[in-house]
Design a protein around this motif. Structure first.
Motif, PDB file in Angstrom:
ATOM      1  N   ALA A  73       0.832  -1.210   0.000  1.00  0.00           N
ATOM      2  CA  ALA A  73       0.000   0.000   0.000  1.00  0.00           C
ATOM      3  C   ALA A  73       0.863   1.254   0.000  1.00  0.00           C
ATOM      4  O   ALA A  73       0.572   2.219  -0.721  1.00  0.00           O
ATOM      5  N   ASN A  74       1.933   1.238   0.776  1.00  0.00           N
ATOM      6  CA  ASN A  74       2.822   2.394   0.814  1.00  0.00           C
ATOM      7  C   ASN A  74       3.461   2.625  -0.563  1.00  0.00           C
ATOM      8  O   ASN A  74       3.590   3.772  -1.010  1.00  0.00           O
ATOM      9  N   GLY A  75       3.863   1.563  -1.223  1.00  0.00           N
ATOM     10  CA  GLY A  75       4.429   1.693  -2.566  1.00  0.00           C
ATOM     11  C   GLY A  75       3.428   2.276  -3.546  1.00  0.00           C
ATOM     12  O   GLY A  75       3.765   3.141  -4.367  1.00  0.00           O
ATOM     13  N   ILE A  76       2.189   1.830  -3.458  1.00  0.00           N
ATOM     14  CA  ILE A  76       1.138   2.356  -4.335  1.00  0.00           C
ATOM     15  C   ILE A  76       0.902   3.837  -4.048  1.00  0.00           C
ATOM     16  O   ILE A  76       0.749   4.647  -4.978  1.00  0.00           O
ATOM     17  N   LEU A  77       0.895   4.207  -2.773  1.00  0.00           N
ATOM     18  CA  LEU A  77       0.717   5.617  -2.408  1.00  0.00           C
ATOM     19  C   LEU A  77       1.872   6.476  -2.923  1.00  0.00           C
ATOM     20  O   LEU A  77       1.655   7.609  -3.374  1.00  0.00           O
ATOM     21  N   GLU A  78       3.087   5.948  -2.868  1.00  0.00           N
ATOM     22  CA  GLU A  78       4.234   6.700  -3.388  1.00  0.00           C
ATOM     23  C   GLU A  78       4.121   6.902  -4.899  1.00  0.00           C
ATOM     24  O   GLU A  78       4.417   7.980  -5.413  1.00  0.00           O
ATOM     25  N   ILE A  79       3.677   5.865  -5.608  1.00  0.00           N
ATOM     26  CA  ILE A  79       3.495   5.989  -7.060  1.00  0.00           C
ATOM     27  C   ILE A  79       2.403   7.012  -7.362  1.00  0.00           C
ATOM     28  O   ILE A  79       2.563   7.879  -8.233  1.00  0.00           O
ATOM     29  N   ALA A  80       1.290   6.929  -6.643  1.00  0.00           N
ATOM     30  CA  ALA A  80       0.202   7.888  -6.853  1.00  0.00           C
ATOM     31  C   ALA A  80       0.676   9.316  -6.577  1.00  0.00           C
ATOM     32  O   ALA A  80       0.357  10.243  -7.333  1.00  0.00           O
ATOM     33  N   GLY A  81       1.436   9.492  -5.509  1.00  0.00           N
ATOM     34  CA  GLY A  81       1.968  10.815  -5.199  1.00  0.00           C
ATOM     35  C   GLY A  81       2.922  11.318  -6.269  1.00  0.00           C
ATOM     36  O   GLY A  81       2.893  12.498  -6.632  1.00  0.00           O
ATOM     37  N   ALA A  82       3.770  10.423  -6.783  1.00  0.00           N
ATOM     38  CA  ALA A  82       4.716  10.806  -7.838  1.00  0.00           C
ATOM     39  C   ALA A  82       3.974  11.245  -9.097  1.00  0.00           C
ATOM     40  O   ALA A  82       4.317  12.265  -9.705  1.00  0.00           O
ATOM     41  N   VAL A  83       2.942  10.500  -9.475  1.00  0.00           N
ATOM     42  CA  VAL A  83       2.143  10.880 -10.641  1.00  0.00           C
ATOM     43  C   VAL A  83       1.447  12.213 -10.378  1.00  0.00           C
ATOM     44  O   VAL A  83       1.414  13.097 -11.243  1.00  0.00           O
ATOM     45  N   GLY A  84       0.915  12.369  -9.173  1.00  0.00           N
ATOM     46  CA  GLY A  84       0.241  13.620  -8.821  1.00  0.00           C
ATOM     47  C   GLY A  84       1.149  14.831  -8.919  1.00  0.00           C
ATOM     48  O   GLY A  84       0.702  15.921  -9.282  1.00  0.00           O
ATOM     49  N   LEU A  85       2.418  14.654  -8.603  1.00  0.00           N
ATOM     50  CA  LEU A  85       3.368  15.765  -8.715  1.00  0.00           C
ATOM     51  C   LEU A  85       3.514  16.266 -10.153  1.00  0.00           C
ATOM     52  O   LEU A  85       3.903  17.410 -10.377  1.00  0.00           O
ATOM     53  N   LEU A  86       3.213  15.412 -11.107  1.00  0.00           N
ATOM     54  CA  LEU A  86       3.369  15.758 -12.520  1.00  0.00           C
ATOM     55  C   LEU A  86       2.104  16.357 -13.128  1.00  0.00           C
ATOM     56  O   LEU A  86       2.098  16.733 -14.290  1.00  0.00           O
TER      57      LEU A  86
END
Length: 143
Positions: A73-86
């Motif tokens: 779940a933490n990995g998925i949240l990090e990916i979602a956050g990274a995409v959100g930054l873009l």
């Protein structure tokens, strides 16, 4: 140390490329967003692939249930956050979310350092300093 290097190098390259792309990257907050997105893409990958996944699972406090699911779940949240930054309209919220996520996950780093388990890339005082730098970069990315 690799996430710090990725953050610095990608941010610098993005900032140097600033004048090329209609000036959008011609600001530190935008360049830092790109650097953070690359950094979180790298750190998220550790949540899914051996051998780092097992080390991250070992870092989860024993009082928490389903350590493998929490790491995923933490990995998925990090990916979602990274995409959100873009994505410009949600980038500030993503930066705040990622800063809060790092604060929430920091106790696992403290526990791992004290119990000598998990990912041991740097001693806790240095890790704390780097974590503060990452959170500071998220603050810059908000603007």
């Amino acid at each position: 140390m690799a996430p710090l290097i990725v953050l610095i190098v990608v941010t610098a390259v993005a900032r140097l490329a600033g004048p090329i792309r209609d000036g959008w990257l011609d600001s530190w907050p935008h360049a830092v967003r790109i650097g953070l997105a690359a950094m979180f893409a790298l750190t998220a990958s550790a949540h899914f692939f051996p051998p780092r996944r097992a080390a991250l699972i070992a870092m989860v406090p024993t009082a928490l249930p389903a350590a493998p699911a929490l790491v995923t779940a933490n990995g998925i949240l990090e990916i979602a956050g990274a995409v959100g930054l873009l994505i410009a309209p949600v980038a500030p919220a993503s930066a705040i979310f990622l800063a809060l996520l790092m604060v929430a996950m920091f106790p696992a780093n403290v526990r791992a350092a004290g119990a000598d388990l998990g990912i041991k890339s740097m001693p806790l005082p240095l890790r704390t300093l780097v974590q503060v730098l990452f959170i500071g970069a998220c603050v810059v990315a908000v603007f």
